[in-house]
Design a protein around this motif. Structure first.
Motif, PDB file in Angstrom:
ATOM      1  N   GLU A   1      -2.052   3.214   5.389  1.00 44.21           N
ATOM      2  CA  GLU A   1      -1.642   1.969   5.752  1.00 44.21           C
ATOM      3  C   GLU A   1      -1.077   2.074   7.041  1.00 44.21           C
ATOM      4  OE1 GLU A   1       1.507   4.999   3.435  1.00 44.21           O
ATOM      5  OE2 GLU A   1      -0.621   4.376   3.293  1.00 44.21           O
ATOM      6  N   SER A   2      -0.698   3.198   7.751  1.00 43.98           N
ATOM      7  CA  SER A   2      -0.477   3.192   9.283  1.00 43.98           C
ATOM      8  C   SER A   2      -1.583   2.692  10.134  1.00 43.98           C
ATOM      9  CB  SER A   2      -0.313   4.699   9.602  1.00 43.98           C
ATOM     10  OG  SER A   2      -1.547   5.347   9.468  1.00 43.98           O
ATOM     11  N   CYS A   3      -2.891   2.745   9.523  1.00 49.60           N
ATOM     12  CA  CYS A   3      -4.070   1.987  10.500  1.00 49.60           C
ATOM     13  C   CYS A   3      -4.184   0.744   9.976  1.00 49.60           C
ATOM     14  CB  CYS A   3      -5.436   2.630   9.930  1.00 49.60           C
ATOM     15  SG  CYS A   3      -5.486   4.629  10.026  1.00 49.60           S
ATOM     16  N   ILE A   4      -3.825   0.286   9.009  1.00 48.77           N
ATOM     17  CA  ILE A   4      -3.843  -0.976   8.695  1.00 48.77           C
ATOM     18  C   ILE A   4      -2.729  -1.873   9.547  1.00 48.77           C
ATOM     19  CG2 ILE A   4      -3.391  -2.761   6.855  1.00 48.77           C
ATOM     20  CD1 ILE A   4      -4.812  -0.919   5.029  1.00 48.77           C
ATOM     21  N   PHE A   5      -1.644  -1.026   9.298  1.00 51.84           N
ATOM     22  CA  PHE A   5      -0.340  -1.813  10.114  1.00 51.84           C
ATOM     23  C   PHE A   5      -0.492  -1.927  11.381  1.00 51.84           C
ATOM     24  CE2 PHE A   5       3.824  -1.044  12.148  1.00 51.84           C
ATOM     25  CZ  PHE A   5       4.630  -2.044  11.512  1.00 51.84           C
TER      26      PHE A   5
ATOM     27  N   ASP B   1      10.146   4.206  -0.597  1.00 50.18           N
ATOM     28  CA  ASP B   1      10.939   3.811  -1.677  1.00 50.18           C
ATOM     29  C   ASP B   1      10.772   2.232  -1.939  1.00 50.18           C
ATOM     30  OD1 ASP B   1      11.968   6.398  -2.205  1.00 50.18           O
ATOM     31  OD2 ASP B   1      13.627   5.931  -0.629  1.00 50.18           O
ATOM     32  N   ILE B   2      10.811   1.754  -3.159  1.00 46.84           N
ATOM     33  CA  ILE B   2      10.733   0.697  -3.382  1.00 46.84           C
ATOM     34  C   ILE B   2      12.016  -0.568  -2.588  1.00 46.84           C
ATOM     35  CG2 ILE B   2      12.005   0.444  -5.554  1.00 46.84           C
ATOM     36  CD1 ILE B   2      10.168  -1.585  -6.548  1.00 46.84           C
ATOM     37  N   ILE B   3      13.125  -0.061  -2.547  1.00 49.73           N
ATOM     38  CA  ILE B   3      14.125  -0.412  -2.082  1.00 49.73           C
ATOM     39  C   ILE B   3      14.299  -0.667  -0.573  1.00 49.73           C
ATOM     40  CG2 ILE B   3      16.781  -0.753  -2.103  1.00 49.73           C
ATOM     41  CD1 ILE B   3      15.462  -1.317  -4.805  1.00 49.73           C
ATOM     42  N   PHE B   4      13.925  -1.436  -0.233  1.00 52.77           N
ATOM     43  CA  PHE B   4      14.166  -1.916   1.483  1.00 52.77           C
ATOM     44  C   PHE B   4      13.914  -0.437   2.364  1.00 52.77           C
ATOM     45  CE2 PHE B   4      16.423  -5.456  -0.334  1.00 52.77           C
ATOM     46  CZ  PHE B   4      15.837  -6.427   0.318  1.00 52.77           C
ATOM     47  N   PRO B   5      12.663  -0.080   2.595  1.00 55.54           N
ATOM     48  CA  PRO B   5      12.319   0.820   3.668  1.00 55.54           C
ATOM     49  C   PRO B   5      12.334   0.018   5.039  1.00 55.54           C
ATOM     50  CG  PRO B   5      10.322   0.106   2.617  1.00 55.54           C
ATOM     51  CD  PRO B   5      11.542  -0.528   1.781  1.00 55.54           C
TER      52      PRO B   5
ATOM     53  N   LEU C   1      11.500   9.145   4.673  1.00 56.27           N
ATOM     54  CA  LEU C   1      10.893   8.319   4.083  1.00 56.27           C
ATOM     55  C   LEU C   1      11.288   7.865   2.778  1.00 56.27           C
ATOM     56  CD1 LEU C   1       6.972   8.535   5.249  1.00 56.27           C
ATOM     57  CD2 LEU C   1       9.023   7.227   6.406  1.00 56.27           C
ATOM     58  N   HIS C   2      11.888   8.756   2.200  1.00 59.28           N
ATOM     59  CA  HIS C   2      12.582   8.726   0.788  1.00 59.28           C
ATOM     60  C   HIS C   2      14.038   9.070   0.761  1.00 59.28           C
ATOM     61  CE1 HIS C   2       8.334   8.565  -1.131  1.00 59.28           C
ATOM     62  NE2 HIS C   2       8.033   9.438  -0.042  1.00 59.28           N
TER      63      HIS C   2
ATOM     64  N   ILE D   1       0.702  -1.154  -0.014  1.00 59.56           N
ATOM     65  CA  ILE D   1      -0.090   0.026   0.068  1.00 59.56           C
ATOM     66  C   ILE D   1       1.087   1.259  -0.176  1.00 59.56           C
ATOM     67  CG2 ILE D   1      -2.004   1.194   1.144  1.00 59.56           C
ATOM     68  CD1 ILE D   1      -2.813  -1.132   2.338  1.00 59.56           C
ATOM     69  N   ALA D   2       1.752   1.226   0.762  1.00 57.72           N
ATOM     70  CA  ALA D   2       2.771   2.449   0.877  1.00 57.72           C
ATOM     71  C   ALA D   2       3.658   2.520  -0.480  1.00 57.72           C
ATOM     72  CB  ALA D   2       3.829   2.187   2.145  1.00 57.72           C
ATOM     73  N   LEU D   3       3.951   1.464  -1.063  1.00 58.36           N
ATOM     74  CA  LEU D   3       4.584   1.606  -2.227  1.00 58.36           C
ATOM     75  C   LEU D   3       3.685   2.169  -3.342  1.00 58.36           C
ATOM     76  CD1 LEU D   3       7.254   0.822  -3.374  1.00 58.36           C
ATOM     77  CD2 LEU D   3       6.387  -1.287  -4.064  1.00 58.36           C
TER      78      LEU D   3
END
Length: 241
Positions: free
Chosen positions: A52-56, A37-41, A186-187, A29-31
């Protein structure tokens, strides 16, 4: 009879599937929302922004509850083995229980206090989860070898030990590299000063998390028994719990 209806094996099976989905769903979802970023956040980065924070948060809380039930069931299982053969020290089993519950409590903190809202508390919860979780699976590996062959096969014991070694080996780079990361974002860009430390820490964090989760896969065969005798007691205790 379906395999997941045998004994209490549905507990670790559900824990592994649900926890894995927690990490993956929030990441996807975050992606798609381009929040990370796609590479290992970092795992927590995938649940930093709504929705996504609510789901997480919700899924992580459910994982901590499932983890608590599974860890307690494992404690009762080992306790019964101790009564039968006395190969495992009771204090070792009790210590593993306390560490396992502490790890689940750390998960609750991570789920409740978001990274971008209350960073210090969130990081404290994550540290409790990782430290107690790694030590827990190490102690369970020791218990498995002490109880063998009554508890688990030698092959399962070595699998547990291997997972524990991987988790322990990945934990230290996670903390050390994270201590060198000064940016809070985050980026990331490959030219950022702390980028290499961030990637190394994030990769190891994912390894530790999935090692801890997948460790419970090895419980399935132990819990896959007919619900008679002490297994019935375990099930009734789980329902009350």
């Amino acid at each position: 009879m379906f395999w997941f209806t045998q004994g209490l094996c549905f507990l670790p099976a559900f824990l592994v599937v649900w926890s894995s989905c927690t990490f993956i769903v929030s990441y996807i979802i975050a992606l798609f929302r381009r929040d990370v970023d796609i590479i290992f956040p970092y795992i927590s980065d995938t649940g930093a922004n709504p929705p996504e924070s609510c789901i997480f948060g919700l899924m992580t809380f459910i994982s901590s509850c499932a983890g608590t039930a599974t860890i307690y069931a494992r404690y009762k299982y080992v306790e019964k083995l101790i009564e039968q053969n006395g190969l495992v020290k009771p204090r070792l089993n009790q210590a593993a229980l306390m560490l396992g519950l502490a790890a689940c409590f750390g998960m609750c903190i991570v789920a409740t206090f978001q990274e971008t809202a209350v960073t210090i508390v969130h990081d404290f919860g994550a540290l409790v989860f990782f430290v107690c979780g790694v030590v827990y699976i190490i102690l369970q590996s020791v218990i498995s070898f002490q109880a063998s062959p009554y508890g688990s096969s030698t092959c399962v014991c070595w699998i547990r030990l291997s997972i524990a070694i991987v988790a322990a080996a990945a934990f230290f780079p996670t903390v050390v590299c994270a201590s060198f990361v000064k940016q809070t974002t985050l980026h990331w860009d490959t030219h950022d000063k702390d980028y290499s430390y961030h990637v190394a820490s994030a990769v190891c964090e994912w390894v530790v998390a999935f090692s801890f989760v997948c460790f419970f896969l090895t419980y399935i065969n132990d819990f896959k028994v007919s619900i008679t005798g002490h297994q019935s007691e375990m099930l009734s205790l789980f329902i009350v719990f």
